[in-house]
Write an enzyme that holds these catalytic residues in place. Structure first.
Site, PDB file in Angstrom:
ATOM      1  N   HIS A  56    -123.167  -4.677 -49.488  1.00  0.00           N
ATOM      2  CA  HIS A  56    -121.958  -4.404 -50.256  1.00  0.00           C
ATOM      3  C   HIS A  56    -122.121  -4.945 -51.673  1.00  0.00           C
ATOM      4  CE1 HIS A  56    -121.016  -8.466 -48.430  1.00  0.00           C
ATOM      5  NE2 HIS A  56    -120.911  -8.699 -49.721  1.00  0.00           N
TER       6      HIS A  56
HETATM    7  C1  T46 Z   1    -121.190 -11.831 -49.743  1.00  0.00           C
HETATM    8  C2  T46 Z   1    -122.301 -12.268 -48.871  1.00  0.00           C
HETATM    9  C3  T46 Z   1    -123.343 -13.052 -49.599  1.00  0.00           C
HETATM   10  C4  T46 Z   1    -113.524 -13.925 -44.251  1.00  0.00           C
HETATM   11  O1  T46 Z   1    -112.500 -13.730 -43.564  1.00  0.00           O
HETATM   12  N1  T46 Z   1    -113.505 -14.813 -45.285  1.00  0.00           N
HETATM   13  C5  T46 Z   1    -114.592 -15.069 -46.063  1.00  0.00           C
HETATM   14  O2  T46 Z   1    -114.509 -15.909 -46.984  1.00  0.00           O
HETATM   15  C6  T46 Z   1    -115.806 -14.360 -45.778  1.00  0.00           C
HETATM   16  C7  T46 Z   1    -117.054 -14.601 -46.626  1.00  0.00           C
HETATM   17  C8  T46 Z   1    -115.807 -13.460 -44.751  1.00  0.00           C
HETATM   18  N2  T46 Z   1    -114.688 -13.247 -43.994  1.00  0.00           N
HETATM   19  C9  T46 Z   1    -114.729 -12.304 -42.882  1.00  0.00           C
HETATM   20  C10 T46 Z   1    -114.802 -10.834 -43.301  1.00  0.00           C
HETATM   21  C11 T46 Z   1    -115.573 -10.187 -42.177  1.00  0.00           C
HETATM   22  O3  T46 Z   1    -114.682  -9.818 -41.168  1.00  0.00           O
HETATM   23  O4  T46 Z   1    -115.906 -12.543 -42.122  1.00  0.00           O
HETATM   24  C12 T46 Z   1    -116.455 -11.319 -41.658  1.00  0.00           C
HETATM   25  C13 T46 Z   1    -117.911 -11.209 -42.110  1.00  0.00           C
HETATM   26  O5  T46 Z   1    -117.928 -10.975 -43.521  1.00  0.00           O
HETATM   27  P1  T46 Z   1    -119.050 -10.038 -44.178  1.00  0.00           P
HETATM   28  O6  T46 Z   1    -119.399  -8.933 -43.255  1.00  0.00           O
HETATM   29  O7  T46 Z   1    -118.598  -9.671 -45.541  1.00  0.00           O
HETATM   30  O8  T46 Z   1    -120.298 -11.065 -44.233  1.00  0.00           O
HETATM   31  P2  T46 Z   1    -121.634 -10.906 -45.041  1.00  0.00           P
HETATM   32  O9  T46 Z   1    -122.524 -11.995 -44.611  1.00  0.00           O
HETATM   33  O10 T46 Z   1    -122.136  -9.514 -44.949  1.00  0.00           O
HETATM   34  O11 T46 Z   1    -121.201 -11.154 -46.560  1.00  0.00           O
HETATM   35  C14 T46 Z   1    -120.824 -12.435 -46.995  1.00  0.00           C
HETATM   36  C15 T46 Z   1    -119.584 -12.360 -47.898  1.00  0.00           C
HETATM   37  O12 T46 Z   1    -118.502 -11.715 -47.201  1.00  0.00           O
HETATM   38  C16 T46 Z   1    -119.849 -11.571 -49.145  1.00  0.00           C
HETATM   39  O13 T46 Z   1    -118.807 -11.754 -50.090  1.00  0.00           O
HETATM   40  O14 T46 Z   1    -121.376 -11.521 -50.899  1.00  0.00           O
HETATM   41  O15 T46 Z   1    -121.888 -13.008 -47.713  1.00  0.00           O
END
Ligand code: T46
Length: 146
Positions: A56
């Protein structure tokens, strides 16, 4: 010289070597991290070898990623240039600004990723569709070259 993607910066933190009792690295807001830190999160338990995270870009969020244990591969893509970075040094951070597609993979078992972020979590700030990302960034890049 290789072209550098936009909204990217390598951040090297000061390391204090307290041999033989370990090391520490220090990240200070503004002095080391180029924004006010509103959120810290960390990603761990990355034992699935096939795990791929990220995929993303953000519209406004700025972040600095550190690999504070183990290693992983970080792919950055600003819509024009792609860059692969091996993350494996706890004092080396990567600043990722607006509209940079990022993907994390090839995690070592002991990998821990620490992220310092400029804002609270907002799902509306995410672009999770690559075609949409390319369409938005091509407009940004067009505007900059006009
Ligand atoms: C990024 C990369 C480096 C939350 O509720 N609060 C938070 O602060 C975060 C980071 C995530 N979430 C929830 C949202 C999703 O349901 O946790 C779940 C996993 O998040 P995501 O799929 O976005 O995780 P990554 O590892 O793909 O991405 C994360 C960060 O979300 C993103 O901003 O840049 O790490």
């Amino acid at each position: 010289m290789k072209p550098i993607i936009r909204e990217f910066q390598k951040i090297i933190l000061k390391e204090v070597n307290d041999y033989p009792d370990g090391n520490l690295s220090i990240a200070e807001q503004i002095n080391d991290i180029p924004f006010q830190i509103k959120r810290i999160y960390y990603i761990y338990d990355l034992s699935n070898k096939k795990a791929i995270r990220g995929k993303h870009a953000h519209k406004n969020l700025e972040q600095v990623l550190f690999c504070i244990s183990g290693s992983f591969k970080l792919l950055l893509d600003d819509g024009k240039i792609k860059m692969n970075i091996k993350m494996n040094a706890p004092n080396e951070g990567i600043y990722i600004g607006k509209y940079v597609w990022h993907t994390m993979s090839e995690f070592s078992k002991n990998c821990i990723i620490l992220v310092l972020a400029s804002d609270y979590f907002k799902e509306s700030d995410y672009i999770r569709n690559y075609d949409e990302f390319i369409s938005i960034t091509s407009n940004i890049l067009d505007d900059k070259t006009e």
